[in-house]
Write a protein that holds these residues in place. Structure first.
Motif, PDB file in Angstrom:
ATOM      1  N   ASP A   1      34.591  48.883  78.464  1.00  0.00           N
ATOM      2  CA  ASP A   1      35.068  49.421  77.189  1.00  0.00           C
ATOM      3  C   ASP A   1      36.221  50.385  77.471  1.00  0.00           C
ATOM      4  O   ASP A   1      36.011  51.582  77.699  1.00  0.00           O
ATOM      5  CB  ASP A   1      33.916  50.137  76.475  1.00  0.00           C
ATOM      6  CG  ASP A   1      34.337  50.782  75.170  1.00  0.00           C
ATOM      7  OD1 ASP A   1      35.400  50.413  74.642  1.00  0.00           O
ATOM      8  OD2 ASP A   1      33.601  51.660  74.694  1.00  0.00           O
TER       9      ASP A   1
ATOM     10  N   ARG B   1      35.229  52.756  72.448  1.00  0.00           N
ATOM     11  CA  ARG B   1      34.864  52.526  71.045  1.00  0.00           C
ATOM     12  C   ARG B   1      33.358  52.644  70.800  1.00  0.00           C
ATOM     13  O   ARG B   1      32.934  52.891  69.673  1.00  0.00           O
ATOM     14  CB  ARG B   1      35.334  51.132  70.601  1.00  0.00           C
ATOM     15  CG  ARG B   1      36.837  50.966  70.507  1.00  0.00           C
ATOM     16  CD  ARG B   1      37.181  49.654  69.790  1.00  0.00           C
ATOM     17  NE  ARG B   1      38.614  49.428  69.745  1.00  0.00           N
ATOM     18  CZ  ARG B   1      39.279  48.678  70.620  1.00  0.00           C
ATOM     19  NH1 ARG B   1      38.614  48.104  71.605  1.00  0.00           N
ATOM     20  NH2 ARG B   1      40.577  48.518  70.508  1.00  0.00           N
ATOM     21  N   ALA B   2      32.551  52.402  71.838  1.00  0.00           N
ATOM     22  CA  ALA B   2      31.094  52.390  71.640  1.00  0.00           C
ATOM     23  C   ALA B   2      30.494  53.785  71.551  1.00  0.00           C
ATOM     24  O   ALA B   2      29.300  53.915  71.286  1.00  0.00           O
ATOM     25  CB  ALA B   2      30.426  51.610  72.775  1.00  0.00           C
TER      26      ALA B   2
ATOM     27  N   TYR C   1      29.194  58.776  79.796  1.00  0.00           N
ATOM     28  CA  TYR C   1      29.362  57.448  79.197  1.00  0.00           C
ATOM     29  C   TYR C   1      29.670  56.413  80.271  1.00  0.00           C
ATOM     30  O   TYR C   1      30.519  56.635  81.139  1.00  0.00           O
ATOM     31  CB  TYR C   1      30.505  57.492  78.175  1.00  0.00           C
ATOM     32  CG  TYR C   1      30.753  56.165  77.476  1.00  0.00           C
ATOM     33  CD1 TYR C   1      29.763  55.572  76.708  1.00  0.00           C
ATOM     34  CD2 TYR C   1      31.983  55.519  77.592  1.00  0.00           C
ATOM     35  CE1 TYR C   1      29.975  54.360  76.064  1.00  0.00           C
ATOM     36  CE2 TYR C   1      32.214  54.314  76.944  1.00  0.00           C
ATOM     37  CZ  TYR C   1      31.218  53.735  76.187  1.00  0.00           C
ATOM     38  OH  TYR C   1      31.428  52.543  75.553  1.00  0.00           O
TER      39      TYR C   1
ATOM     40  N   ARG D   1      28.195  50.435  78.093  1.00  0.00           N
ATOM     41  CA  ARG D   1      28.324  51.053  76.772  1.00  0.00           C
ATOM     42  C   ARG D   1      27.149  51.962  76.415  1.00  0.00           C
ATOM     43  O   ARG D   1      26.832  52.153  75.251  1.00  0.00           O
ATOM     44  CB  ARG D   1      28.515  49.982  75.680  1.00  0.00           C
ATOM     45  CG  ARG D   1      29.869  49.280  75.764  1.00  0.00           C
ATOM     46  CD  ARG D   1      29.912  48.040  74.907  1.00  0.00           C
ATOM     47  NE  ARG D   1      31.272  47.534  74.751  1.00  0.00           N
ATOM     48  CZ  ARG D   1      31.969  46.918  75.696  1.00  0.00           C
ATOM     49  NH1 ARG D   1      31.424  46.741  76.896  1.00  0.00           N
ATOM     50  NH2 ARG D   1      33.195  46.490  75.478  1.00  0.00           N
TER      51      ARG D   1
END
Length: 384
Positions: free
Chosen positions: A106, A110-111, A146, A151
């Motif tokens: 990612d 965005r997640a 993160y 994700r």
């Protein structure tokens, strides 16, 4: 019909056989155990390394031999200043960016939970430390650990000692992420803060956060006069976070025990108009490098991780390389994690690789935007 004594003998025999079967893993030779662990996919590896203390002791070496667990340098996360933009550049040709189940990294985060803006604070062994800002009646910040490959994210609460105005936290705090998948799936965060709350001036302090406890430990004092260097990334090596200060000292923090060491060295040439200094790792060895304004980069290696013992390895002259502004370029030099090379991020977005043995350089990629103040080397981890 069996007598009571015969039944007792049968039960004892079955119990003995069961105990012998359960102890079989402990009777395997070490080289066989090492070979077994070296061939396991991630989840069975972490499960079976807990079979015994012997298996656990062998798991660190097996981790390095296991092709399923070896992190590979994939590319660069980057962020621009104007206009603000965040992204990921894959230099592996795309294949390395796919993990378990075909998951793709990612690159724009965005997640993460919805937010009004975010930035990358640090990167360590496949995890990112991301700061998100939320605007409303009151502006507040939230940090997340993160994993852009899976994700998954974990919110990191602010330390009670850091609950001041949000802009003071940003201005006076530097964060480092500590994560080593060989030692389990827990992570730590170290916060370095230039405190203005003490009488008689400023004090450098630090505190540590553990994902296991979900809490920050009490603040400690750093025995150094200067702040952590602004463009230093540092490294997490042998269970300690290593960062350099503006005075080129090495600050080494054990996030588990919340302890700190500060080491000041007198490397030849270190005081000669230094433009930057950085500590990092490559091939599993700790490196300290510094560059002066005569465009020379010196690199020292500690083969056993001892901060008191360094061996001079390389010196590169950048005179014949067109880097533009010297100081601006120096603060974007990083070690390649898998090769004997430096990765130089130029102000125009170009990334060069310079071989340490020959000094030869080649361009490996160009970032989409030319105004990236820094980049983070990313090695994905597809388990958590």
């Amino acid at each position: 019909m069996a007598t009571s004594s015969e039944k007792k003998e049968m039960i004892e025999s079955q119990s003995k056989e069961s105990n012998e079967e359960s102890s079989l893993p402990l009777l395997l030779p070490d080289d066989v155990v090492l070979e077994v662990l070296s061939r396991l996919p991630p989840k069975p590896f972490f499960r079976f390394k807990c079979v015994s203390k012997t298996w656990l002791a062998l798991s660190s070496h097996a981790f390095r031999r296991n092709k399923f667990l070896q992190p590979t340098f994939l590319g660069f996360f980057w962020v621009t200043e104007t206009p603000y933009e965040l992204g990921f550049t894959d230099i592996s040709g795309g294949a390395g960016g796919r993990g378990v189940g075909g998951a793709v990294v990612d690159g724009t985060l965005r997640a993460l939970p919805p937010h009004d803006g975010c930035c990358i604070v640090d990167c360590c062994n496949g995890l990112l430390l991301v700061r998100c800002i939320y605007c409303g009646p009151q502006i507040f910040l939230c940090n997340y650990a993160y994993n852009p490959a899976t994700r998954k994210h974990t919110a990191i609460q602010w330390s009670p000692l850091l609950k001041t105005k949000w802009y003071e936290v940003v201005l006076h705090s530097v964060f480092s992420l500590a994560f080593d998948p060989r030692n389990g799936l827990q992570f730590h965060v170290v916060c370095f803060r230039h405190s203005h709350e003490t009488e008689g001036g400023c004090t450098n302090v630090f505190s540590t956060f553990s994902s296991h406890s979900g809490r920050w430990q009490l603040e400690g004092t750093l025995e150094c006069a200067l702040k952590i260097a602004e463009y230093s990334n540092g490294t997490f090596f042998h269970g300690r976070v290593h960062r350099v200060t503006q005075g080129h000292e090495i600050v080494s923090v054990d996030p588990i025990n919340n302890s700190c060491l500060v080491t000041k060295f007198d490397f030849p040439g270190l005081s000669d108009n230094i433009g930057f200094s950085e500590i990092g790792q490559s091939h599993g060895l700790l490196h300290f490098m510094f560059g002066n304004k005569s465009r020379k980069v010196s690199i020292w290696v500690s083969e056993n991780g001892d901060l008191q013992k360094w061996i001079f390895k390389h010196q590169l002259s950048l005179d014949e390389m067109h880097f533009g502004d010297v100081y601006g370029s120096f603060r974007h030099i990083k070690l390649h994690p898998e090769k004997d090379a430096l990765l130089v991020h130029l102000g125009n977005g170009h990334i060069l690789s310079i071989e340490l043995s020959t000094g030869k350089s080649n361009e490996i990629c160009v970032l989409p935007s030319t105004r990236c103040p820094t980049v983070w080397l990313f090695m994905p981890f597809f388990l958590i």
